[in-house]
Design a protein around this motif. Structure first.
Motif, mmCIF file in Angstrom:
data_model
loop_
_atom_site.group_PDB
_atom_site.id
_atom_site.type_symbol
_atom_site.label_atom_id
_atom_site.label_comp_id
_atom_site.label_asym_id
_atom_site.label_seq_id
_atom_site.Cartn_x
_atom_site.Cartn_y
_atom_site.Cartn_z
ATOM 1 N N VAL A 80 0.856 -1.198 0.000
ATOM 2 C CA VAL A 80 0.000 0.000 0.000
ATOM 3 C C VAL A 80 0.894 1.250 0.000
ATOM 4 O O VAL A 80 1.217 1.781 -1.056
ATOM 5 C CB VAL A 80 -0.976 -0.006 1.205
ATOM 6 C CG1 VAL A 80 -1.903 1.216 1.142
ATOM 7 C CG2 VAL A 80 -1.813 -1.282 1.200
ATOM 8 N N LEU A 81 1.306 1.739 1.168
ATOM 9 C CA LEU A 81 2.106 2.957 1.232
ATOM 10 C C LEU A 81 3.603 2.707 1.093
ATOM 11 O O LEU A 81 4.355 3.631 0.776
ATOM 12 C CB LEU A 81 1.835 3.681 2.558
ATOM 13 C CG LEU A 81 0.395 4.150 2.775
ATOM 14 C CD1 LEU A 81 0.242 4.812 4.143
ATOM 15 C CD2 LEU A 81 -0.026 5.120 1.668
ATOM 16 N N GLY A 82 4.046 1.490 1.359
ATOM 17 C CA GLY A 82 5.467 1.168 1.226
ATOM 18 C C GLY A 82 6.360 1.818 2.275
ATOM 19 O O GLY A 82 7.547 2.014 2.034
ATOM 20 N N LEU A 83 5.809 2.116 3.443
ATOM 21 C CA LEU A 83 6.602 2.755 4.492
ATOM 22 C C LEU A 83 7.491 1.760 5.228
ATOM 23 O O LEU A 83 8.570 2.110 5.711
ATOM 24 C CB LEU A 83 5.675 3.459 5.501
ATOM 25 C CG LEU A 83 4.775 4.564 4.940
ATOM 26 C CD1 LEU A 83 3.847 5.097 6.027
ATOM 27 C CD2 LEU A 83 5.625 5.688 4.352
ATOM 28 N N VAL A 84 7.031 0.516 5.371
ATOM 29 C CA VAL A 84 7.765 -0.513 6.106
ATOM 30 C C VAL A 84 7.819 -1.774 5.263
ATOM 31 O O VAL A 84 6.798 -2.207 4.725
ATOM 32 C CB VAL A 84 7.092 -0.828 7.458
ATOM 33 C CG1 VAL A 84 7.899 -1.876 8.222
ATOM 34 C CG2 VAL A 84 6.936 0.438 8.299
ATOM 35 N N ASP A 85 9.011 -2.340 5.134
ATOM 36 C CA ASP A 85 9.185 -3.591 4.390
ATOM 37 C C ASP A 85 10.253 -4.418 5.105
ATOM 38 O O ASP A 85 11.404 -3.983 5.219
ATOM 39 C CB ASP A 85 9.597 -3.304 2.945
ATOM 40 C CG ASP A 85 9.572 -4.566 2.091
ATOM 41 O OD1 ASP A 85 9.101 -5.606 2.585
ATOM 42 O OD2 ASP A 85 10.015 -4.507 0.931
ATOM 43 N N LEU A 86 9.858 -5.580 5.619
ATOM 44 C CA LEU A 86 10.780 -6.402 6.403
ATOM 45 C C LEU A 86 11.269 -7.581 5.574
ATOM 46 O O LEU A 86 10.461 -8.328 5.014
ATOM 47 C CB LEU A 86 10.085 -6.924 7.665
ATOM 48 C CG LEU A 86 9.541 -5.865 8.625
ATOM 49 C CD1 LEU A 86 8.821 -6.538 9.789
ATOM 50 C CD2 LEU A 86 10.652 -4.968 9.134
ATOM 51 N N PRO A 87 12.580 -7.808 5.484
ATOM 52 C CA PRO A 87 13.094 -8.999 4.789
ATOM 53 C C PRO A 87 12.687 -10.264 5.543
ATOM 54 O O PRO A 87 12.384 -10.227 6.744
ATOM 55 C CB PRO A 87 14.608 -8.788 4.792
ATOM 56 C CG PRO A 87 14.863 -7.826 5.896
ATOM 57 C CD PRO A 87 13.659 -6.954 5.996
ATOM 58 N N VAL A 88 12.703 -11.384 4.828
ATOM 59 C CA VAL A 88 12.207 -12.637 5.400
ATOM 60 C C VAL A 88 12.928 -13.023 6.698
ATOM 61 O O VAL A 88 12.267 -13.407 7.677
ATOM 62 C CB VAL A 88 12.306 -13.775 4.356
ATOM 63 C CG1 VAL A 88 12.012 -15.125 4.997
ATOM 64 C CG2 VAL A 88 11.317 -13.506 3.217
ATOM 65 N N PRO A 89 14.264 -12.956 6.794
ATOM 66 C CA PRO A 89 14.907 -13.331 8.070
ATOM 67 C C PRO A 89 14.440 -12.474 9.237
ATOM 68 O O PRO A 89 14.225 -12.978 10.346
ATOM 69 C CB PRO A 89 16.400 -13.131 7.784
ATOM 70 C CG PRO A 89 16.527 -13.238 6.300
ATOM 71 C CD PRO A 89 15.267 -12.642 5.754
ATOM 72 N N VAL A 90 14.282 -11.176 9.013
ATOM 73 C CA VAL A 90 13.804 -10.285 10.073
ATOM 74 C C VAL A 90 12.361 -10.618 10.414
ATOM 75 O O VAL A 90 11.969 -10.664 11.585
ATOM 76 C CB VAL A 90 13.948 -8.810 9.654
ATOM 77 C CG1 VAL A 90 13.346 -7.888 10.717
ATOM 78 C CG2 VAL A 90 15.402 -8.460 9.419
ATOM 79 N N ARG A 91 11.552 -10.858 9.392
ATOM 80 C CA ARG A 91 10.153 -11.241 9.605
ATOM 81 C C ARG A 91 10.046 -12.462 10.500
ATOM 82 O O ARG A 91 9.299 -12.460 11.485
ATOM 83 C CB ARG A 91 9.494 -11.543 8.259
ATOM 84 C CG ARG A 91 8.062 -12.046 8.340
ATOM 85 C CD ARG A 91 7.650 -12.786 7.075
ATOM 86 N NE ARG A 91 8.290 -14.116 6.993
ATOM 87 C CZ ARG A 91 8.111 -14.954 5.979
ATOM 88 N NH1 ARG A 91 7.363 -14.593 4.949
ATOM 89 N NH2 ARG A 91 8.709 -16.129 5.983
#
Length: 410
Positions: A47-58
């Protein structure tokens, strides 16, 4: 790092705002976890693209975040009612744990097959979805509106069940994992599972008893100030969780056992301030976890499931629990309307997130596993977030005596 700070800011602002209208939130068809999930979706990459976490962090955030939140939540469930009332719900809780929870795993797993997943992976998803979440269940059965509208026995049953089955779901998940990731001998795996369950009971029981004795002594000598008294059970939950994991046991089940033993040994007036904090923690501490879940929802994988995704969600929501509880209404000693409420409100949330993250930590890498399980958890947060307040009010109206009929018989 900026995304992490932005996450702090967004979740903190949300928690602050909903806390200001906490009383009004009890009557709205919109729960705090649902709001956090929606905010996470809005801030996420789709949606807004403010937060995007890579899979290991997720995976790390979901695993450790859900572990701590569920532990504190099951402590709150253990303290929500006096321990002397436990005998009143022992029979229904035993039936729910021994019959309903395993059947919920089977029914959920069978429903996953509609998405085209292999049988073993579908069984693992079903096992992860079988426990009743103490975080979402707590918002349904706690607070003044719930105390006013729902019988204590219904509320107590859901609280105790959600506290215990979060830990007892581990053997089901472990068996399914052993099929998906066959690496050890069946005997060794059975021994490990047995130790995780019985070891957690021993550690939790001992820690709860020692904590209760220490509180009694501190209270007697007037060494315990009001401020630390507020967070004692939270500290106890964290301690048991850490000790349990260090000993390779089921830390979450150990926390519930510790809370139950502590509840039985500490007087009600000494637990009252702790119960208030547990409720606040249970209601607001969970928001970062559901925000992160909203950020990482796999929309592309969901779309790849096609119409089967809708079929899967409907099957689990309708069949996972409600028909089984209705069929067992007589053994459970619940009236039909109580069985309907108990059967519908068995939400999937933080505890299922924990078992999903636990499974991925153990080596499950198929993206369809996370996609299927997260789809059902998101649907559960939506369904129960929207229906909890109206469902409670509908139950209260159905339980009211028919004044017209009463007057006609006079």
């Amino acid at each position: 790092m900026t995304e992490l700070h932005l996450t702090y800011g967004l979740v903190g602002a949300l928690a602050f705002l909903v806390a200001l209208v906490s009383r009004r939130m009890r009557g709205l068809p919109l729960s705090e976890p649902l709001l956090a999930l929606i905010l996470g979706v809005a801030a996420g990459p789709h949606v807004l693209g403010l937060v995007d976490l890579p899979v290991p962090v997720r995976d790390l955030v979901l695993l450790e975040g859900s572990r701590i939140i569920v532990a504190i939540s099951v402590m709150g469930a253990a303290l929500r009612f006096p321990a002397t009332h436990l005998r009143q719900v022992a029979r229904p809780v035993l039936i729910l744990l021994a019959v309903v929870m395993p059947l919920a795993a089977v029914i959920s797993g069978a429903s996953v097959l509609t998405l085209g997943l292999p049988v073993a992976l579908a069984a693992l998803v079903g096992a992860c979805l079988c426990p009743t979440d103490p975080v979402l269940a707590g918002s349904i059965v706690s607070g003044k509106p719930a105390e006013r509208d729902l019988p204590e026995r219904v509320r107590h049953t859901i609280s105790v069940e959600s506290g215990i089955n979060d830990g007892l779901a581990l053997p089901l998940v472990a068996v399914a994992l052993a099929v998906v990731l066959p690496a050890t001998s069946p005997g060794a795996e059975a021994g490990r599972i047995a130790w995780e369950v019985f070891g957690s009971v021993l550690i939790g029981g001992a820690a709860g008893a020692l904590a209760a004795l220490a509180v009694r002594l501190a209270t007697k000598d007037d060494d315990l100030e009001p401020a630390p008294n507020l967070i004692l059970t939270v500290l106890l939950a964290v301690a048991v969780l850490g000790l349990g994991r260090a000993a390779s046991t089921d830390g979450i089940l150990g926390v519930f056992v510790a809370g139950t033993v502590y509840n039985g040994m500490v007087a009600g007036e000494e637990r009252e301030p702790q119960q208030g904090l547990d409720e606040a923690v249970n209601r607001y501490l969970c928001l970062p976890l559901f925000f992160v879940l909203g950020v990482v929802l796999p929309w592309d994988e969901w779309a790849a499931f096609g119409p089967a995704a809708v079929v899967f969600v409907v099957l689990v929501l309708v069949l996972r629990r409600l028909p089984v509880v209705l069929a067992l209404a007589r053994p459970l000693a619940f009236r039909r309307r109580e069985a309907v409420f108990l059967g519908w409100f068995g939400p999937m949330g933080a505890s299922s997130i924990f078992y999903i993250a636990h499974s991925m930590d153990k080596g499950v890498t198929d993206p369809d596993f996370f996609a299927a399980a997260s789809l059902m958890i998101a649907a559960s947060i939506l369904a129960f977030g929207v229906t909890s307040s109206p469902g409670r009010q509908l139950y209260a109206r159905s339980a009211m005596p028919d004044t017209t009929t009463t007057r006609a018989h006079r």
